[in-house]
Design a protein around this motif. Structure first.
Motif, short mmCIF file in Angstrom:
data_model
loop_
_atom_site.label_atom_id
_atom_site.label_comp_id
_atom_site.label_asym_id
_atom_site.label_seq_id
_atom_site.Cartn_x
_atom_site.Cartn_y
_atom_site.Cartn_z
N GLU A 1 0.83 -1.20 0.00
CA GLU A 1 0.00 0.00 0.00
C GLU A 1 0.87 1.26 0.00
O GLU A 1 0.54 2.26 -0.65
CB GLU A 1 -0.94 -0.03 1.20
N ALA A 2 2.00 1.21 0.71
CA ALA A 2 2.92 2.35 0.69
C ALA A 2 3.51 2.54 -0.70
O ALA A 2 3.69 3.68 -1.17
CB ALA A 2 4.03 2.14 1.71
N HIS A 3 3.81 1.46 -1.39
CA HIS A 3 4.32 1.56 -2.76
C HIS A 3 3.30 2.24 -3.66
O HIS A 3 3.64 3.14 -4.45
CB HIS A 3 4.61 0.16 -3.31
N THR B 1 23.63 -1.00 4.44
CA THR B 1 22.55 -0.11 4.04
C THR B 1 23.11 1.13 3.35
O THR B 1 22.53 1.63 2.37
CB THR B 1 21.71 0.31 5.27
N GLY B 2 24.24 1.63 3.84
CA GLY B 2 24.87 2.79 3.20
C GLY B 2 25.29 2.50 1.77
O GLY B 2 25.17 3.36 0.88
N VAL B 3 25.79 1.29 1.51
CA VAL B 3 26.15 0.91 0.14
C VAL B 3 24.90 0.86 -0.74
O VAL B 3 24.89 1.37 -1.87
CB VAL B 3 26.88 -0.44 0.13
N ALA B 4 23.83 0.27 -0.22
CA ALA B 4 22.58 0.21 -0.99
C ALA B 4 22.06 1.59 -1.31
O ALA B 4 21.60 1.86 -2.43
CB ALA B 4 21.53 -0.59 -0.22
N ASP B 5 22.13 2.51 -0.35
CA ASP B 5 21.65 3.87 -0.56
C ASP B 5 22.47 4.58 -1.64
O ASP B 5 21.93 5.29 -2.49
CB ASP B 5 21.71 4.67 0.74
N ALA C 1 19.16 -5.81 9.83
CA ALA C 1 18.48 -4.54 9.52
C ALA C 1 16.97 -4.75 9.49
O ALA C 1 16.48 -5.77 9.00
CB ALA C 1 18.96 -3.99 8.18
N ALA C 2 16.23 -3.78 10.01
CA ALA C 2 14.77 -3.89 10.03
C ALA C 2 14.22 -3.83 8.61
O ALA C 2 14.74 -3.10 7.76
CB ALA C 2 14.18 -2.75 10.86
N PRO C 3 13.17 -4.60 8.31
CA PRO C 3 12.56 -4.54 6.98
C PRO C 3 12.06 -3.13 6.66
O PRO C 3 11.60 -2.41 7.55
CB PRO C 3 11.40 -5.53 7.08
N THR C 4 12.17 -2.76 5.41
CA THR C 4 11.72 -1.44 4.98
C THR C 4 10.99 -1.56 3.66
O THR C 4 11.30 -2.45 2.85
CB THR C 4 12.89 -0.47 4.83
N ALA C 5 10.03 -0.69 3.44
CA ALA C 5 9.28 -0.71 2.18
C ALA C 5 10.07 -0.14 1.03
O ALA C 5 9.75 -0.43 -0.13
CB ALA C 5 7.97 0.07 2.35
N PHE C 6 11.13 0.63 1.32
CA PHE C 6 11.85 1.31 0.25
C PHE C 6 13.37 1.16 0.44
O PHE C 6 14.06 2.10 0.82
CB PHE C 6 11.47 2.80 0.21
N PRO C 7 13.91 -0.02 0.19
CA PRO C 7 15.36 -0.20 0.30
C PRO C 7 16.09 0.76 -0.65
O PRO C 7 15.72 0.91 -1.81
CB PRO C 7 15.57 -1.66 -0.14
N GLY C 8 17.13 1.40 -0.14
CA GLY C 8 17.89 2.33 -0.96
C GLY C 8 17.35 3.74 -0.97
O GLY C 8 17.97 4.62 -1.57
N LEU C 9 16.22 3.96 -0.34
CA LEU C 9 15.60 5.29 -0.30
C LEU C 9 15.44 5.71 1.16
O LEU C 9 14.37 5.58 1.74
CB LEU C 9 14.24 5.29 -1.00
N PRO C 10 16.49 6.21 1.79
CA PRO C 10 16.43 6.52 3.22
C PRO C 10 15.41 7.57 3.57
O PRO C 10 14.86 7.57 4.68
CB PRO C 10 17.86 7.00 3.54
N ASP C 11 15.10 8.49 2.65
CA ASP C 11 14.12 9.52 2.94
C ASP C 11 12.71 8.96 3.08
O ASP C 11 11.83 9.60 3.67
CB ASP C 11 14.14 10.61 1.86
N LEU C 12 12.46 7.79 2.50
CA LEU C 12 11.13 7.18 2.55
C LEU C 12 11.06 6.03 3.54
O LEU C 12 9.97 5.56 3.86
CB LEU C 12 10.73 6.65 1.16
N SER C 13 12.19 5.56 4.00
CA SER C 13 12.20 4.39 4.86
C SER C 13 11.87 4.77 6.30
O SER C 13 12.11 5.89 6.73
CB SER C 13 13.57 3.72 4.82
#
Length: 365
Positions: A102-104, A316-320, A353-365
């Motif tokens: 739903e967030a997507h 996570t920093g590498v993914a971002d 790392a905790a699951p997130t709806a937007f991997p690589g998008l720290p502003d949305l996670s």
């Protein structure tokens, strides 16, 4: 002098003709075709498809969450029947599937509404598992198929910002599928990050303790494929890899056994990836090379749970950084960066790392 009768008749006739013509013109306007639905372009078709898949996934997950679970054949007459609904582990993942999907859909703008009568979307609202009788296995199949769709669209989208968002959606679905397969005690997907012409894969720790392959042969800047990200974007990725290499060496020193071996292998892979990306960008051993001799690490690394938490943050920093580099990269040149986002996100999840709806998008996670 009063007007001549003939002139009065002519004036009346002309007036009547003007009224008739005006009414005729009104009739012509009323009988014209209504406004047509706008034809969606390629980007809108991708957006609509991703929204439709997300909403179908959310509906399927909610259905599977409450549907009666299959009852195994009893091994003895007194064997208890299976409980109604998904077990706790499966239910937790299904809840995330619904919430993340739903967030997507919201982040992509939701279902398009032109305000005109008739159909407003070319995207199908049907997806595997989107039925009142959906099962967790249906959701798992849909997650895997829809992850492939989103990642394929991320490779080919003309807009870099949309490509980055699609990549986050695709990676999120992959991670949800992996978690759901684990909860269902089913085999994990054998799909691996897309092989790229750039040495970009990090050595993510796996449940078996076997690190993923280290980066391949170096790629020079002169042989970089068309559509590659700008040097500044690669420089940020180089820095993220080098920092992860340094930090994971410290993490390894604080761990024991197989975890130490995994951390050391990951550190070496990150160091190699940093060097490879620096050479690809043509900044290795130049003033533009962002790598440092040492990096400041949080004091929490000395806490009992500090090393895994630091490892997760570094991955996570590498993914971002890889995700950010997708924006200036043209369609057709994103495979290596997508592999970076997928691999680093998987490694971060393995470290806790905790699951997130937007991997690589720290502003949305």
């Amino acid at each position: 002098m009063p007007a001549h009768p003939a002139r009065r008749r002519a004036a009346v006739t002309l007036g009547a003709m003007a009224v008739v013509l005006a009414l005729a013109a009104c009739d012509l306007r009323l009988e014209s075709a209504p406004p047509a639905q706008p034809t969606p372009g390629p980007a809108e078709q991708v957006r609509e498809r991703t929204v439709a898949d997300s909403l179908a996934l959310a509906a399927a997950a909610r259905s599977a969450r409450s549907a009666p679970s299959a009852q195994p054949a009893p091994s003895a007459p007194s064997a208890p029947s299976a409980p109604s609904g998904a077990d706790d582990a499966t239910a937790a993942v299904l809840d995330d599937v619904a919430a993340f999907s739903e967030a997507h859909a919201r982040q992509l703008g939701g279902v398009y509404d032109s305000g005109l009568p008739g159909p407003t979307s070319t995207a199908s609202t049907a997806a595997p598992g989107a039925t009142p009788e959906a099962t967790p296995d249906d959701v798992l199949d849909a997650l895997r198929a829809d992850a492939d769709t989103a990642l394929t669209d991320a490779r080919t989208a003309d807009d870099g910002g949309l490509a980055r968002l699609l990549a986050a959606v695709g990676v999120s679905r992959e991670q949800l599928a992996a978690r759901l397969a684990t909860a269902l005690k089913e085999p994990l997907s054998t799909a691996s990050p897309t092989a790229s012409s750039a040495p970009s894969s990090t050595a993510a720790p796996t449940p078996s303790g076997t690190p993923q392959p280290s980066p391949g042969p170096l790629v020079s800047a002169s042989s970089a494929p068309p559509g590659s990200p700008a040097a500044d974007d690669i420089a940020r990725l180089v820095l993220a890899h080098d920092q992860a290499g340094f930090g994971l060496e410290v993490v390894a020193a604080k761990l024991t056994g197989n975890s130490r071996k995994i951390a050391y292998a990951s550190a070496a892979a990150h160091r190699a990836a940093a060097e490879a990306w620096a050479r690809r960008a043509g900044i290795a051993s130049t003033a533009a090379d962002p790598r440092r001799a040492a990096y400041a690490l949080p004091a929490s690394v000395d806490d009992p749970d500090g090393p895994p938490a630091l490892a997760a943050a570094l991955e996570t920093g590498v993914a971002d950084a890889a995700s950010a580099a997708l924006v200036p990269t043209a369609a057709g040149g994103r495979d290596d960066l997508l592999a970076e986002v997928r691999t680093a996100s998987a490694a971060a999840a393995t470290w806790g790392a905790a699951p997130t709806a937007f991997p690589g998008l720290p502003d949305l996670s």
